[in-house]
Design a protein around this motif. Structure first.
Motif: not given
Length: 102
Positions: A5-6, A8-10, A12-13, A15-16, A53
């Protein structure tokens, strides 16, 4: 699961902020022994948490000493142990990726 989960959050960051084209091809379960309850529980937990997802590869990479041995002898796994279950699992993964990516 927490690490995944961490991760995937990384992604996402990143990517943005850095690379909007960055993507994760999917989740690959490794060091699996399908005979154990732990592998079954983790597989089920990953499916329950991430199905729909992110892609979860059907291929699973078994836990084996062949991988470490091939690294130790500086040989590709496909040459060191061409008929091993782990080599077959990686070949199946490659086929799965090719079929998905087309």
């Amino acid at each position: 699961m927490m690490g995944l989960q961490d991760f995937l959050k990384t992604v996402k960051k990143i990517r943005s902020r850095v690379n909007d084209r960055l993507s994760v091809a999917g989740i690959l379960l490794t060091m699996c022994d399908a005979r154990t309850n732990l592998c079954k529980v983790i597989t089920e937990q990953v499916r329950d948490t991430f199905e729909g997802q992110i892609r979860i590869f059907e291929s699973r990479i078994p836990n084996t000493v062949k991988v470490g041995e091939s690294v130790y002898y500086s040989e590709p796994l496909i040459e060191y142990a061409p008929e091993s279950n782990v080599t077959k699992a990686y070949k199946n993964l490659a086929k799965e990726l090719i079929n998905h990516e087309g």
